[in-house]
Design a protein around this motif. Sequence first.
Motif, PDB file in Angstrom:
ATOM      1  N   CYS A 182      22.170   3.734  -4.575  1.00 14.95           N
ATOM      2  CA  CYS A 182      21.218   3.795  -3.461  1.00 14.95           C
ATOM      3  C   CYS A 182      19.797   4.010  -3.973  1.00 14.95           C
ATOM      4  CB  CYS A 182      21.594   4.914  -2.504  1.00 14.95           C
ATOM      5  SG  CYS A 182      23.162   4.674  -1.687  1.00 14.95           S
ATOM      6  N   ARG A 183      19.632   4.853  -4.996  1.00 21.18           N
ATOM      7  CA  ARG A 183      18.303   5.087  -5.580  1.00 21.18           C
ATOM      8  C   ARG A 183      17.748   3.793  -6.165  1.00 21.18           C
ATOM      9  NH1 ARG A 183      20.605  10.148  -7.504  1.00 21.18           N
ATOM     10  NH2 ARG A 183      19.608  11.811  -6.343  1.00 21.18           N
ATOM     11  N   THR A 184      18.599   3.081  -6.899  1.00 21.06           N
ATOM     12  CA  THR A 184      18.172   1.826  -7.512  1.00 21.06           C
ATOM     13  C   THR A 184      17.766   0.816  -6.450  1.00 21.06           C
ATOM     14  OG1 THR A 184      19.697   2.238  -9.336  1.00 21.06           O
ATOM     15  CG2 THR A 184      18.879  -0.002  -9.088  1.00 21.06           C
ATOM     16  N   LYS A 185      18.549   0.729  -5.390  1.00 20.21           N
ATOM     17  CA  LYS A 185      18.251  -0.217  -4.313  1.00 20.21           C
ATOM     18  C   LYS A 185      16.940   0.144  -3.619  1.00 20.21           C
ATOM     19  CE  LYS A 185      20.526  -2.596  -0.557  1.00 20.21           C
ATOM     20  NZ  LYS A 185      21.758  -2.748   0.204  1.00 20.21           N
ATOM     21  N   ALA A 186      16.718   1.432  -3.377  1.00 24.64           N
ATOM     22  CA  ALA A 186      15.479   1.873  -2.733  1.00 24.64           C
ATOM     23  C   ALA A 186      14.268   1.561  -3.609  1.00 24.64           C
ATOM     24  CB  ALA A 186      15.542   3.365  -2.442  1.00 24.64           C
ATOM     25  N   ALA A 222       9.442  -1.582  -4.752  1.00 23.92           N
ATOM     26  CA  ALA A 222       8.692  -2.273  -5.801  1.00 23.92           C
ATOM     27  C   ALA A 222       8.367  -3.712  -5.406  1.00 23.92           C
ATOM     28  CB  ALA A 222       9.472  -2.259  -7.102  1.00 23.92           C
ATOM     29  N   GLY A 223       9.188  -4.312  -4.572  1.00 24.92           N
ATOM     30  CA  GLY A 223       8.961  -5.684  -4.140  1.00 24.92           C
ATOM     31  C   GLY A 223       7.990  -5.826  -2.986  1.00 24.92           C
ATOM     32  N   ALA A 224       7.539  -4.729  -2.433  1.00 15.85           N
ATOM     33  CA  ALA A 224       6.633  -4.764  -1.284  1.00 15.85           C
ATOM     34  C   ALA A 224       5.224  -5.174  -1.719  1.00 15.85           C
ATOM     35  CB  ALA A 224       6.591  -3.405  -0.605  1.00 15.85           C
ATOM     36  N   TYR A 225       4.488  -5.753  -0.791  1.00 18.33           N
ATOM     37  CA  TYR A 225       3.130  -6.225  -1.046  1.00 18.33           C
ATOM     38  C   TYR A 225       2.188  -5.055  -1.327  1.00 18.33           C
ATOM     39  CZ  TYR A 225      -1.492  -8.118  -0.178  1.00 18.33           C
ATOM     40  OH  TYR A 225      -2.809  -8.475  -0.297  1.00 18.33           O
ATOM     41  N   GLY A 226       1.416  -5.145  -2.411  1.00 23.85           N
ATOM     42  CA  GLY A 226       0.368  -4.190  -2.710  1.00 23.85           C
ATOM     43  C   GLY A 226       0.795  -2.944  -3.465  1.00 23.85           C
ATOM     44  N   LEU A 241      10.087   8.698  -8.290  1.00 22.88           N
ATOM     45  CA  LEU A 241      10.899   9.677  -7.588  1.00 22.88           C
ATOM     46  C   LEU A 241      10.389  11.072  -7.914  1.00 22.88           C
ATOM     47  CD1 LEU A 241      14.444   8.245  -8.322  1.00 22.88           C
ATOM     48  CD2 LEU A 241      13.295   8.240  -6.126  1.00 22.88           C
ATOM     49  N   GLU A 242      10.410  11.958  -6.936  1.00 22.56           N
ATOM     50  CA  GLU A 242      10.025  13.340  -7.180  1.00 22.56           C
ATOM     51  C   GLU A 242      10.879  14.256  -6.323  1.00 22.56           C
ATOM     52  OE1 GLU A 242       6.308  14.367  -4.224  1.00 22.56           O
ATOM     53  OE2 GLU A 242       5.850  13.774  -6.248  1.00 22.56           O
ATOM     54  N   LEU A 293      10.439   9.452  -2.501  1.00 15.97           N
ATOM     55  CA  LEU A 293       9.834   8.282  -3.132  1.00 15.97           C
ATOM     56  C   LEU A 293       8.322   8.403  -3.024  1.00 15.97           C
ATOM     57  CD1 LEU A 293      11.816   5.152  -1.911  1.00 15.97           C
ATOM     58  CD2 LEU A 293      11.390   5.797  -4.246  1.00 15.97           C
ATOM     59  N   VAL A 294       7.633   8.220  -4.133  1.00 14.12           N
ATOM     60  CA  VAL A 294       6.179   8.224  -4.153  1.00 14.12           C
ATOM     61  C   VAL A 294       5.736   6.789  -4.388  1.00 14.12           C
ATOM     62  CG1 VAL A 294       4.122   9.075  -5.310  1.00 14.12           C
ATOM     63  CG2 VAL A 294       6.121  10.541  -5.089  1.00 14.12           C
ATOM     64  N   VAL A 295       4.906   6.277  -3.486  1.00  9.84           N
ATOM     65  CA  VAL A 295       4.416   4.907  -3.578  1.00  9.84           C
ATOM     66  C   VAL A 295       2.897   4.953  -3.603  1.00  9.84           C
ATOM     67  CG1 VAL A 295       4.391   2.642  -2.484  1.00  9.84           C
ATOM     68  CG2 VAL A 295       6.392   4.103  -2.236  1.00  9.84           C
ATOM     69  N   ILE A 296       2.296   4.329  -4.612  1.00 10.25           N
ATOM     70  CA  ILE A 296       0.843   4.222  -4.682  1.00 10.25           C
ATOM     71  C   ILE A 296       0.500   2.739  -4.707  1.00 10.25           C
ATOM     72  CG2 ILE A 296      -1.225   4.701  -6.055  1.00 10.25           C
ATOM     73  CD1 ILE A 296       0.185   7.211  -7.068  1.00 10.25           C
ATOM     74  N   GLY A 297      -0.425   2.346  -3.852  1.00 12.96           N
ATOM     75  CA  GLY A 297      -0.795   0.939  -3.805  1.00 12.96           C
ATOM     76  C   GLY A 297      -1.999   0.693  -2.929  1.00 12.96           C
ATOM     77  N   ASP A 298      -2.396  -0.551  -2.895  1.00 12.15           N
ATOM     78  CA  ASP A 298      -3.569  -0.968  -2.146  1.00 12.15           C
ATOM     79  C   ASP A 298      -3.117  -1.890  -1.012  1.00 12.15           C
ATOM     80  OD1 ASP A 298      -6.248  -1.133  -1.529  1.00 12.15           O
ATOM     81  OD2 ASP A 298      -6.633  -2.781  -2.900  1.00 12.15           O
ATOM     82  N   GLY A 299      -3.330  -1.480   0.223  1.00 12.11           N
ATOM     83  CA  GLY A 299      -2.959  -2.296   1.371  1.00 12.11           C
ATOM     84  C   GLY A 299      -1.484  -2.257   1.716  1.00 12.11           C
ATOM     85  N   VAL A 300      -0.795  -1.188   1.355  1.00 13.44           N
ATOM     86  CA  VAL A 300       0.625  -1.045   1.655  1.00 13.44           C
ATOM     87  C   VAL A 300       0.780  -0.564   3.097  1.00 13.44           C
ATOM     88  CG1 VAL A 300       2.769   0.104   1.017  1.00 13.44           C
ATOM     89  CG2 VAL A 300       1.103  -0.458  -0.737  1.00 13.44           C
ATOM     90  N   ASP A 301       1.644  -1.227   3.856  1.00 14.60           N
ATOM     91  CA  ASP A 301       1.908  -0.821   5.235  1.00 14.60           C
ATOM     92  C   ASP A 301       3.069   0.168   5.230  1.00 14.60           C
ATOM     93  OD1 ASP A 301       2.248  -0.524   7.932  1.00 14.60           O
ATOM     94  OD2 ASP A 301       2.483  -2.659   8.364  1.00 14.60           O
TER      95      ASP A 301
END
Length: 77
Positions: free
Chosen positions: A16-20, A25-29, A35-36, A43-51
């Motif tokens: 499940c972690r791998t799938k998440a 990672a495949g999302a735009y931006g 993981l933390e 899940l920690v996500v850093i990006g530009d223009g992520v919805d």
Amino acid sequence: MKQKIVMKVYMSCQKCRTKALKVVAGAYGVNFVGLEGEEKDKLVVIGDGVDAVKLTNCLRKKVGQTEIVSLGEVKAS
């Protein structure tokens, strides 16, 4: 504007972690995914223009229960 999104995903196994991580990672931006937390359940996500809402809904469909913990702008240092 770079933003940091922290989401709590209820992941019961390594698969499940791998799938998440693959979904995010495949999302735009998205520039960074990690993981933390003590149980590696955030899940920690850093990006530009992520919805954040679309990303959360996608994770709910493919992995399971997901909620947004925090959403904020990344300050350049």
